[in-house]
Scaffold this motif. Sequence first.
Motif, PDB file in Angstrom:
ATOM      1  N   LEU A  90       0.534  -1.242  -0.120  1.00 20.27           N
ATOM      2  CA  LEU A  90      -0.076   0.189   0.270  1.00 20.27           C
ATOM      3  C   LEU A  90       0.530   1.014   0.172  1.00 20.27           C
ATOM      4  O   LEU A  90       0.575   2.363  -0.359  1.00 20.27           O
ATOM      5  CB  LEU A  90      -0.830   0.356   1.402  1.00 20.27           C
ATOM      6  N   LYS A  91       1.755   1.219   0.583  1.00 17.50           N
ATOM      7  CA  LYS A  91       2.841   2.645   1.136  1.00 17.50           C
ATOM      8  C   LYS A  91       3.569   2.876  -0.449  1.00 17.50           C
ATOM      9  O   LYS A  91       3.286   3.418  -0.954  1.00 17.50           O
ATOM     10  CB  LYS A  91       3.890   2.150   2.198  1.00 17.50           C
ATOM     11  N   ALA A  92       3.903   1.651  -0.880  1.00 22.55           N
ATOM     12  CA  ALA A  92       5.268   1.862  -2.359  1.00 22.55           C
ATOM     13  C   ALA A  92       4.135   2.456  -3.221  1.00 22.55           C
ATOM     14  O   ALA A  92       4.399   3.346  -4.188  1.00 22.55           O
ATOM     15  CB  ALA A  92       5.280   0.435  -2.882  1.00 22.55           C
ATOM     16  N   TRP A  93       2.736   1.415  -3.676  1.00 23.66           N
ATOM     17  CA  TRP A  93       1.947   1.656  -4.538  1.00 23.66           C
ATOM     18  C   TRP A  93       1.848   3.600  -4.972  1.00 23.66           C
ATOM     19  O   TRP A  93       1.177   4.049  -5.726  1.00 23.66           O
ATOM     20  CB  TRP A  93       0.940   1.393  -4.775  1.00 23.66           C
ATOM     21  N   ALA A  94       1.141   3.671  -3.267  1.00 22.70           N
ATOM     22  CA  ALA A  94       0.981   5.121  -3.010  1.00 22.70           C
ATOM     23  C   ALA A  94       1.486   6.485  -3.502  1.00 22.70           C
ATOM     24  O   ALA A  94       1.808   7.028  -3.624  1.00 22.70           O
ATOM     25  CB  ALA A  94      -0.298   5.343  -1.484  1.00 22.70           C
ATOM     26  N   GLU A  95       3.014   6.055  -2.924  1.00 28.56           N
ATOM     27  CA  GLU A  95       3.715   6.806  -3.055  1.00 28.56           C
ATOM     28  C   GLU A  95       4.721   6.738  -4.448  1.00 28.56           C
ATOM     29  O   GLU A  95       5.413   7.655  -5.156  1.00 28.56           O
ATOM     30  CB  GLU A  95       5.072   6.567  -2.859  1.00 28.56           C
ATOM     31  N   ASN A  96       4.099   5.665  -5.051  1.00 25.12           N
ATOM     32  CA  ASN A  96       4.801   5.897  -7.071  1.00 25.12           C
ATOM     33  C   ASN A  96       3.568   6.372  -7.976  1.00 25.12           C
ATOM     34  O   ASN A  96       2.499   6.560  -7.934  1.00 25.12           O
ATOM     35  CB  ASN A  96       4.983   4.050  -7.503  1.00 25.12           C
ATOM     36  N   PRO A  97       4.462   7.999  -7.879  1.00 27.67           N
ATOM     37  CA  PRO A  97       3.670   8.917  -9.548  1.00 27.67           C
ATOM     38  C   PRO A  97       3.148   7.791 -10.604  1.00 27.67           C
ATOM     39  O   PRO A  97       1.573   8.570 -11.371  1.00 27.67           O
ATOM     40  CB  PRO A  97       4.851   9.496  -9.364  1.00 27.67           C
ATOM     41  N   ALA A 154       0.304   2.551   8.048  1.00 25.82           N
ATOM     42  CA  ALA A 154      -0.662   2.272   6.301  1.00 25.82           C
ATOM     43  C   ALA A 154      -1.456   2.431   6.088  1.00 25.82           C
ATOM     44  O   ALA A 154      -1.580   3.147   5.483  1.00 25.82           O
ATOM     45  CB  ALA A 154       0.100   1.195   5.906  1.00 25.82           C
ATOM     46  N   ALA A 155      -2.273   3.607   7.439  1.00 24.71           N
ATOM     47  CA  ALA A 155      -3.435   4.115   7.207  1.00 24.71           C
ATOM     48  C   ALA A 155      -3.570   5.184   5.760  1.00 24.71           C
ATOM     49  O   ALA A 155      -4.334   5.685   4.930  1.00 24.71           O
ATOM     50  CB  ALA A 155      -4.211   4.190   7.925  1.00 24.71           C
ATOM     51  N   SER A 156      -2.432   6.024   6.527  1.00 24.83           N
ATOM     52  CA  SER A 156      -2.506   7.616   5.321  1.00 24.83           C
ATOM     53  C   SER A 156      -2.452   6.695   3.750  1.00 24.83           C
ATOM     54  O   SER A 156      -2.476   7.719   2.921  1.00 24.83           O
ATOM     55  CB  SER A 156      -1.007   7.845   5.953  1.00 24.83           C
ATOM     56  N   TYR A 157      -0.856   5.842   3.937  1.00 25.83           N
ATOM     57  CA  TYR A 157      -1.081   5.583   2.318  1.00 25.83           C
ATOM     58  C   TYR A 157      -2.314   4.910   1.932  1.00 25.83           C
ATOM     59  O   TYR A 157      -2.438   5.509   0.514  1.00 25.83           O
ATOM     60  CB  TYR A 157      -0.163   4.372   2.041  1.00 25.83           C
ATOM     61  N   ARG A 158      -2.989   4.153   2.202  1.00 24.21           N
ATOM     62  CA  ARG A 158      -4.333   3.728   2.206  1.00 24.21           C
ATOM     63  C   ARG A 158      -5.526   5.011   1.342  1.00 24.21           C
ATOM     64  O   ARG A 158      -6.211   4.814   0.067  1.00 24.21           O
ATOM     65  CB  ARG A 158      -4.839   2.374   2.891  1.00 24.21           C
ATOM     66  N   ASN A 159      -5.074   5.761   2.541  1.00 25.88           N
ATOM     67  CA  ASN A 159      -5.986   7.233   2.221  1.00 25.88           C
ATOM     68  C   ASN A 159      -5.341   8.192   0.984  1.00 25.88           C
ATOM     69  O   ASN A 159      -6.360   8.198   0.452  1.00 25.88           O
ATOM     70  CB  ASN A 159      -5.685   8.064   3.422  1.00 25.88           C
ATOM     71  N   ALA A 160      -4.424   7.712   0.723  1.00 25.18           N
ATOM     72  CA  ALA A 160      -3.677   8.574  -0.813  1.00 25.18           C
ATOM     73  C   ALA A 160      -4.208   7.738  -1.561  1.00 25.18           C
ATOM     74  O   ALA A 160      -4.106   8.369  -2.792  1.00 25.18           O
ATOM     75  CB  ALA A 160      -2.342   8.460  -0.326  1.00 25.18           C
ATOM     76  N   LEU A 161      -4.913   6.545  -1.394  1.00 30.92           N
ATOM     77  CA  LEU A 161      -4.962   5.740  -2.671  1.00 30.92           C
ATOM     78  C   LEU A 161      -6.344   5.771  -2.758  1.00 30.92           C
ATOM     79  O   LEU A 161      -6.784   6.145  -4.206  1.00 30.92           O
ATOM     80  CB  LEU A 161      -4.703   4.655  -2.695  1.00 30.92           C
ATOM     81  N   ASN A 173      -9.195  -5.043   6.373  1.00 30.37           N
ATOM     82  CA  ASN A 173      -9.487  -4.231   7.408  1.00 30.37           C
ATOM     83  C   ASN A 173      -7.652  -3.759   8.425  1.00 30.37           C
ATOM     84  O   ASN A 173      -6.700  -4.404   8.377  1.00 30.37           O
ATOM     85  CB  ASN A 173      -9.567  -5.296   8.762  1.00 30.37           C
ATOM     86  N   ILE A 174      -8.316  -2.726   9.243  1.00 29.40           N
ATOM     87  CA  ILE A 174      -6.993  -2.556   9.892  1.00 29.40           C
ATOM     88  C   ILE A 174      -6.734  -2.906  10.940  1.00 29.40           C
ATOM     89  O   ILE A 174      -7.738  -4.326  11.890  1.00 29.40           O
ATOM     90  CB  ILE A 174      -7.215  -1.057  10.988  1.00 29.40           C
ATOM     91  N   ALA A 175      -5.061  -3.540  11.264  1.00 31.07           N
ATOM     92  CA  ALA A 175      -4.793  -4.368  12.403  1.00 31.07           C
ATOM     93  C   ALA A 175      -5.098  -3.784  14.233  1.00 31.07           C
ATOM     94  O   ALA A 175      -5.179  -2.248  14.632  1.00 31.07           O
ATOM     95  CB  ALA A 175      -3.517  -4.930  12.195  1.00 31.07           C
ATOM     96  N   TRP A 176      -6.007  -4.416  14.801  1.00 33.85           N
ATOM     97  CA  TRP A 176      -6.117  -4.936  16.475  1.00 33.85           C
ATOM     98  C   TRP A 176      -4.773  -4.119  17.386  1.00 33.85           C
ATOM     99  O   TRP A 176      -3.771  -4.950  16.876  1.00 33.85           O
ATOM    100  CB  TRP A 176      -6.610  -5.734  16.729  1.00 33.85           C
ATOM    101  N   PRO A 177      -4.962  -2.949  17.386  1.00 33.14           N
ATOM    102  CA  PRO A 177      -3.884  -2.565  18.756  1.00 33.14           C
ATOM    103  C   PRO A 177      -3.631  -3.804  19.691  1.00 33.14           C
ATOM    104  O   PRO A 177      -4.241  -4.575  19.929  1.00 33.14           O
ATOM    105  CB  PRO A 177      -4.702  -1.690  19.123  1.00 33.14           C
TER     106      PRO A 177
END
Length: 427
Positions: free
Chosen positions: A218-225, A245-252, A263-267
């Motif tokens: 998710l991070k890499a795909w969000a950051e790749n122009p 990784a939530a911010s990168y998912r939001n960027a997508l 789903n996001i991992a549990w604390p």
Amino acid sequence: MKFYFLILGMLLPLASHTQNFITRWVFQQPSSTLTFNGVTEGEVVCRWTTSSNPTGGIHRFSNTNENIPIILAIPIPAGDTVTLSMEPTNLRRFFINGGYNNANRNELREVRQWGNVPWQSMEAAFSGCPNFNLIATDVPDLSRVKSMKQMFWFCKAFTPPFNIDLWDVSGVNDMESMFSEIASFNRDLSAWDLKALINAQGMFSNSEISCETYSRILKAWAENPNTADNVNFAFQRGAVYANTAASYRNALFTKGWRISMDNIAWPGNPCYNMALPVTFGNIRAAFRNGALQVNWATLTETNNEHFEIEASIDGINFTKIGSVLSRAAAGNSSVQLNYEFSNNISNTILVTWIGILLLCSAGFGTSHRKKSLFPLLALIAMSLSIAGCKKISPSPKDNNRSFYIRIKQVDMDGNFTHSKVVKAEIE
């Protein structure tokens, strides 16, 4: 005399049919035919052998209609293994599609080599083959491929190959359910160029993809122009991502991606606050004047301590050949940083690689067997060391072998991640 390359030549025999598409099948019941689906642009020559008939024979087939099966008349006793080697010139598509047209989906066990086939589609290629695995170490030519839909769907024995991140998928627009329902997804696809992607619905659905791998992707795909906008990425059932990784998912999402059912991992989950320390840029390895030179870039670094350069001759078993400290202040950077490593590989690396290869090929059946290998390894290491003192500058050209490189990134706290694997070029 280049003694160490003589030993490599003895231990690593060159594969035959280096350009052909090679598959292997196992029949538990006797059969008089082998069936699969495919498309050609002319006649394809196919050589076959079985474990009970190593001489085998030759078939020639052509097929322009994907709805008509290709049926090869081969006498196959129960328990036999069949190897098919197809010449690449006119072959364009191979697929099983869950046993469509009575294709032998249960019998297909391996793709051993992709060869030089200019593939036109990978849609449903190995779909529904419960015993299939991909052991080819070469990279398929996907430059003409538009669809990889359900390529490995329900391949329960399948694990992605070590070099899958080297596949050129830049022209592919459909990856729906590509890895859905496989046994375990353990490869980082951060390096994939998704500029043509439209549909990846269910791509990782129930694939057992790890939280760490999914988060890095998710991070890499969000950051790749180059990553395409407006991609259908719905129904990623069972996929879990780190809070980091939530911010990168939001960027997508911002790019118009439609993402659902992950789903996001549990604390408390070890992955919840997983550091995503380094985003790798370009990585390149090449032999220049008898030395191996590795260049790479990082786009971002967080809490990064150093890098370890690892090398391999099979792309699977890697050994450390050097290290480089992070150039980022306090291990943190938000700008591109460039790195370089150079080393002569004439002695230590080859000794280590041969040792790994011998141990792997001999197996690990008993502790006595492992101990019996040590004198042999010591003898080879001593011979190579003596040969290495003769100031001979080796080159992969001398033994026609491939060399692979990856970068291990190590955090301040000792955690680490790996870059993609690259093949060293010869200059």
